[in-house]
Design an enzyme around this catalytic site. Structure first.
Site, PDB file in Angstrom:
ATOM      1  N   ASP A 176       0.873  -1.174   0.000  1.00 26.30           N
ATOM      2  CA  ASP A 176       0.000   0.000   0.000  1.00 26.30           C
ATOM      3  C   ASP A 176       0.909   1.222   0.000  1.00 26.30           C
ATOM      4  O   ASP A 176       1.699   1.411   0.932  1.00 26.30           O
ATOM      5  CB  ASP A 176      -0.887   0.017   1.244  1.00 26.30           C
ATOM      6  CG  ASP A 176      -1.930  -1.099   1.226  1.00 26.30           C
ATOM      7  OD1 ASP A 176      -2.481  -1.362   0.143  1.00 26.30           O
ATOM      8  OD2 ASP A 176      -2.182  -1.692   2.282  1.00 26.30           O
ATOM      9  N   ASP A 208     -13.740  -3.212  -2.194  1.00 27.14           N
ATOM     10  CA  ASP A 208     -13.657  -2.940  -0.759  1.00 27.14           C
ATOM     11  C   ASP A 208     -15.089  -2.914  -0.241  1.00 27.14           C
ATOM     12  O   ASP A 208     -15.920  -2.145  -0.741  1.00 27.14           O
ATOM     13  CB  ASP A 208     -13.001  -1.581  -0.488  1.00 27.14           C
ATOM     14  CG  ASP A 208     -11.578  -1.499  -1.031  1.00 27.14           C
ATOM     15  OD1 ASP A 208     -10.912  -2.552  -1.094  1.00 27.14           O
ATOM     16  OD2 ASP A 208     -11.141  -0.390  -1.382  1.00 27.14           O
TER      17      ASP A 208
END
Length: 251
Positions: A11, A130
Protein backbone atom coordinates in the site's frame (compact mmCIF):
# COMPACT_ATOMS: atom_id res chain seq x y z
CA UNK A 1 -5.52 -28.89 -8.63
CA UNK A 2 -4.46 -25.27 -9.08
CA UNK A 3 -1.94 -24.12 -6.51
CA UNK A 4 -2.98 -21.44 -4.04
CA UNK A 5 -1.10 -18.13 -4.21
CA UNK A 6 0.52 -15.98 -1.53
CA UNK A 7 0.50 -12.29 -2.43
CA UNK A 8 2.17 -9.51 -0.43
CA UNK A 9 0.54 -6.11 -0.88
CA UNK A 10 2.36 -2.80 -1.01
CA UNK A 11 0.00 0.00 0.00
CA UNK A 12 1.74 3.16 -1.23
CA UNK A 13 1.40 6.72 0.06
CA UNK A 14 3.86 9.48 -0.86
CA UNK A 15 6.28 6.94 -2.29
CA UNK A 16 6.44 4.81 0.88
CA UNK A 17 4.81 1.56 1.89
CA UNK A 18 2.24 2.11 4.64
CA UNK A 19 -0.17 -0.06 6.61
CA UNK A 20 -3.17 0.77 8.77
CA UNK A 21 -6.13 -0.81 10.53
CA UNK A 22 -9.61 -0.68 8.97
CA UNK A 23 -8.18 1.64 6.27
CA UNK A 24 -7.02 4.32 8.77
CA UNK A 25 -4.12 5.06 11.18
CA UNK A 26 -1.42 4.45 8.59
CA UNK A 27 2.18 3.81 9.66
CA UNK A 28 5.35 3.54 7.61
CA UNK A 29 6.36 0.03 6.55
CA UNK A 30 9.42 0.66 4.40
CA UNK A 31 10.72 1.30 0.92
CA UNK A 32 8.46 -0.34 -1.70
CA UNK A 33 11.28 -1.17 -4.10
CA UNK A 34 13.30 -2.93 -1.40
CA UNK A 35 10.26 -4.78 -0.09
CA UNK A 36 9.24 -5.88 -3.59
CA UNK A 37 12.70 -7.29 -4.30
CA UNK A 38 12.72 -9.14 -0.98
CA UNK A 39 9.29 -10.69 -1.53
CA UNK A 40 10.22 -11.81 -5.03
CA UNK A 41 13.32 -13.54 -3.64
CA UNK A 42 11.41 -15.12 -0.73
CA UNK A 43 9.01 -16.96 -3.02
CA UNK A 44 5.93 -14.77 -3.14
CA UNK A 45 3.72 -15.92 -6.02
CA UNK A 46 2.63 -12.43 -7.04
CA UNK A 47 2.86 -8.84 -5.85
CA UNK A 48 0.16 -6.17 -5.58
CA UNK A 49 0.98 -2.43 -5.56
CA UNK A 50 -1.86 -0.09 -4.54
CA UNK A 51 -1.44 3.69 -4.57
CA UNK A 52 -4.05 4.07 -1.85
CA UNK A 53 -4.45 7.86 -1.92
CA UNK A 54 -4.35 8.38 -5.70
CA UNK A 55 -8.12 8.28 -6.24
CA UNK A 56 -8.88 10.45 -3.20
CA UNK A 57 -6.20 12.94 -4.25
CA UNK A 58 -7.50 12.99 -7.83
CA UNK A 59 -4.17 11.94 -9.33
CA UNK A 60 -2.70 9.02 -11.23
CA UNK A 61 -0.70 6.12 -9.82
CA UNK A 62 3.00 6.93 -9.49
CA UNK A 63 4.22 5.37 -12.74
CA UNK A 64 7.94 5.95 -12.07
CA UNK A 65 7.71 3.96 -8.82
CA UNK A 66 5.84 1.19 -10.64
CA UNK A 67 8.68 0.99 -13.13
CA UNK A 68 11.30 0.75 -10.36
CA UNK A 69 9.39 -2.06 -8.64
CA UNK A 70 8.86 -3.93 -11.91
CA UNK A 71 12.60 -3.95 -12.51
CA UNK A 72 13.15 -5.76 -9.20
CA UNK A 73 10.59 -8.56 -9.44
CA UNK A 74 10.22 -11.65 -11.60
CA UNK A 75 6.70 -12.55 -10.48
CA UNK A 76 3.31 -11.30 -11.72
CA UNK A 77 2.79 -7.71 -10.62
CA UNK A 78 -0.60 -6.01 -10.21
CA UNK A 79 -0.97 -2.23 -9.91
CA UNK A 80 -3.97 -0.20 -8.75
CA UNK A 81 -4.96 3.23 -7.48
CA UNK A 82 -6.15 6.29 -9.40
CA UNK A 83 -6.69 4.43 -12.69
CA UNK A 84 -9.47 6.10 -14.66
CA UNK A 85 -8.69 5.83 -18.36
CA UNK A 86 -7.56 3.31 -20.95
CA UNK A 87 -4.42 5.41 -21.38
CA UNK A 88 -3.66 4.98 -17.66
CA UNK A 89 -3.92 1.21 -18.07
CA UNK A 90 -1.73 1.19 -21.16
CA UNK A 91 0.87 3.33 -19.40
CA UNK A 92 1.06 1.08 -16.34
CA UNK A 93 1.30 -2.09 -18.41
CA UNK A 94 3.99 -0.40 -20.49
CA UNK A 95 5.87 0.51 -17.29
CA UNK A 96 6.00 -3.11 -16.18
CA UNK A 97 2.69 -4.04 -14.55
CA UNK A 98 1.29 -7.43 -15.58
CA UNK A 99 -2.24 -6.67 -14.39
CA UNK A 100 -4.16 -3.60 -13.29
CA UNK A 101 -6.59 -3.38 -10.40
CA UNK A 102 -9.56 -1.04 -10.61
CA UNK A 103 -12.29 -0.26 -8.10
CA UNK A 104 -13.94 3.19 -8.13
CA UNK A 105 -13.68 3.61 -11.90
CA UNK A 106 -15.38 0.28 -12.57
CA UNK A 107 -18.22 1.03 -10.18
CA UNK A 108 -18.86 4.44 -11.74
CA UNK A 109 -18.50 3.15 -15.33
CA UNK A 110 -19.06 -0.64 -15.38
CA UNK A 111 -18.64 -0.77 -19.17
CA UNK A 112 -14.91 -0.09 -18.72
CA UNK A 113 -14.58 -3.72 -17.63
CA UNK A 114 -15.89 -4.82 -21.04
CA UNK A 115 -13.58 -2.35 -22.77
CA UNK A 116 -10.43 -3.30 -20.85
CA UNK A 117 -11.08 -7.03 -21.24
CA UNK A 118 -11.53 -6.59 -24.99
CA UNK A 119 -8.43 -4.44 -25.39
CA UNK A 120 -5.96 -6.03 -22.97
CA UNK A 121 -7.48 -9.43 -22.11
CA UNK A 122 -9.36 -10.51 -18.99
CA UNK A 123 -6.13 -11.87 -17.51
CA UNK A 124 -4.97 -8.24 -17.07
CA UNK A 125 -8.13 -7.00 -15.36
CA UNK A 126 -8.47 -7.37 -11.58
CA UNK A 127 -11.60 -5.97 -9.97
CA UNK A 128 -10.79 -4.71 -6.48
CA UNK A 129 -13.80 -4.61 -4.17
CA UNK A 130 -13.66 -2.94 -0.76
CA UNK A 131 -16.77 -3.82 1.22
CA UNK A 132 -18.11 -3.84 4.75
CA UNK A 133 -21.26 -5.06 6.44
CA UNK A 134 -23.94 -2.45 7.00
CA UNK A 135 -27.00 -3.74 8.86
CA UNK A 136 -26.00 -7.27 7.89
CA UNK A 137 -25.56 -6.51 4.18
CA UNK A 138 -22.17 -6.39 2.44
CA UNK A 139 -21.95 -3.02 0.67
CA UNK A 140 -19.27 -1.84 -1.77
CA UNK A 141 -17.18 1.21 -0.78
CA UNK A 142 -15.14 3.54 -3.00
CA UNK A 143 -12.18 5.94 -2.78
CA UNK A 144 -10.08 3.85 -0.42
CA UNK A 145 -13.11 2.88 1.63
CA UNK A 146 -14.22 6.45 2.28
CA UNK A 147 -17.38 6.51 0.16
CA UNK A 148 -20.17 3.98 0.86
CA UNK A 149 -22.55 2.87 -1.87
CA UNK A 150 -25.80 0.91 -1.97
CA UNK A 151 -24.21 -1.68 -4.26
CA UNK A 152 -24.42 -5.26 -3.03
CA UNK A 153 -21.06 -7.05 -2.96
CA UNK A 154 -22.36 -10.32 -4.36
CA UNK A 155 -24.36 -8.76 -7.20
CA UNK A 156 -21.36 -6.63 -8.17
CA UNK A 157 -18.82 -9.46 -8.43
CA UNK A 158 -21.16 -11.42 -10.68
CA UNK A 159 -21.71 -8.43 -12.95
CA UNK A 160 -17.96 -7.77 -13.05
CA UNK A 161 -17.25 -11.33 -14.13
CA UNK A 162 -19.91 -11.13 -16.84
CA UNK A 163 -18.24 -7.96 -18.16
CA UNK A 164 -14.78 -9.49 -18.39
CA UNK A 165 -13.01 -9.11 -15.04
CA UNK A 166 -10.40 -11.85 -14.76
CA UNK A 167 -10.02 -11.87 -10.97
CA UNK A 168 -11.75 -10.50 -7.88
CA UNK A 169 -9.64 -8.92 -5.13
CA UNK A 170 -12.03 -8.72 -2.18
CA UNK A 171 -11.00 -6.73 0.88
CA UNK A 172 -13.20 -6.86 3.96
CA UNK A 173 -12.90 -3.41 5.50
CA UNK A 174 -14.15 -4.86 8.80
CA UNK A 175 -11.23 -7.31 8.86
CA UNK A 176 -8.50 -5.09 7.38
CA UNK A 177 -5.48 -4.90 9.69
CA UNK A 178 -7.38 -6.68 12.48
CA UNK A 179 -5.29 -9.87 12.30
CA UNK A 180 -8.40 -11.81 13.31
CA UNK A 181 -8.65 -13.85 10.12
CA UNK A 182 -10.21 -13.29 6.70
CA UNK A 183 -13.93 -12.83 5.95
CA UNK A 184 -14.25 -16.48 5.00
CA UNK A 185 -18.03 -16.72 4.91
CA UNK A 186 -18.28 -13.88 2.37
CA UNK A 187 -15.29 -15.23 0.45
CA UNK A 188 -16.83 -18.68 0.14
CA UNK A 189 -20.06 -17.16 -1.14
CA UNK A 190 -18.17 -15.10 -3.74
CA UNK A 191 -16.23 -18.19 -4.83
CA UNK A 192 -19.47 -20.10 -5.28
CA UNK A 193 -20.98 -17.29 -7.37
CA UNK A 194 -18.12 -16.68 -9.83
CA UNK A 195 -15.87 -18.86 -11.95
CA UNK A 196 -12.82 -16.57 -11.84
CA UNK A 197 -10.10 -16.55 -9.15
CA UNK A 198 -10.89 -14.81 -5.87
CA UNK A 199 -8.15 -13.14 -3.83
CA UNK A 200 -8.78 -12.83 -0.08
CA UNK A 201 -7.64 -9.60 1.55
CA UNK A 202 -8.01 -8.18 5.04
CA UNK A 203 -7.40 -9.92 8.34
CA UNK A 204 -4.29 -12.13 8.08
CA UNK A 205 -2.74 -12.54 11.52
CA UNK A 206 -1.17 -16.00 11.59
CA UNK A 207 -0.43 -19.00 9.41
CA UNK A 208 -3.70 -20.71 10.30
CA UNK A 209 -5.65 -17.71 8.97
CA UNK A 210 -4.16 -18.42 5.54
CA UNK A 211 -4.98 -22.12 5.78
CA UNK A 212 -8.59 -21.36 6.71
CA UNK A 213 -9.16 -18.88 3.89
CA UNK A 214 -7.96 -21.49 1.39
CA UNK A 215 -10.26 -24.15 2.86
CA UNK A 216 -13.31 -22.59 4.53
CA UNK A 217 -13.08 -19.41 2.46
CA UNK A 218 -12.45 -21.25 -0.84
CA UNK A 219 -10.04 -18.44 -1.84
CA UNK A 220 -7.64 -18.96 -4.74
CA UNK A 221 -5.08 -16.54 -3.33
CA UNK A 222 -4.44 -14.73 -0.05
CA UNK A 223 -3.13 -11.20 0.11
CA UNK A 224 -1.52 -9.69 3.20
CA UNK A 225 0.60 -6.72 4.15
CA UNK A 226 1.63 -6.01 7.74
CA UNK A 227 2.38 -9.62 8.74
CA UNK A 228 4.91 -9.70 5.89
CA UNK A 229 6.21 -6.12 6.14
CA UNK A 230 6.94 -6.39 9.87
CA UNK A 231 8.28 -9.96 9.55
CA UNK A 232 5.63 -11.53 11.74
CA UNK A 233 5.27 -14.27 9.13
CA UNK A 234 8.06 -15.34 6.76
CA UNK A 235 6.78 -16.43 3.34
CA UNK A 236 8.95 -19.60 3.08
CA UNK A 237 7.78 -20.73 6.53
CA UNK A 238 4.15 -19.97 5.66
CA UNK A 239 4.31 -21.93 2.43
CA UNK A 240 5.95 -24.95 4.01
CA UNK A 241 3.35 -25.08 6.78
CA UNK A 242 0.50 -24.80 4.27
CA UNK A 243 2.01 -27.63 2.26
CA UNK A 244 2.31 -29.69 5.44
CA UNK A 245 -1.44 -29.18 5.92
CA UNK A 246 -2.13 -30.61 2.47
CA UNK A 247 -2.83 -27.29 0.74
CA UNK A 248 -1.57 -27.11 -2.85
CA UNK A 249 1.12 -24.44 -2.79
CA UNK A 250 4.23 -23.66 -4.85
CA UNK A 251 7.39 -23.99 -2.77
Amino acid sequence: MLTKRIIPCLDIKNGRTVKGVNFVNLRDAGDPVELAAAYSEQGADELVFLDITATGDGRKTTAELVEKVAEKVNIPFTVGGGIKSVDDVYNLLHRGADKISINSWAVKEPTVLDELAAQFGSQCVVLAVDAKQIEGQWKVHLVGGKVPTEIDLFDWVQEAESRGAGEILFTSMDHDGSKNGFANEALAKISDLVNIPVIASGGAGNIQDFAETFTAGKADAALAASVFHFKEIEIPVLKQELKNQGIAIRI
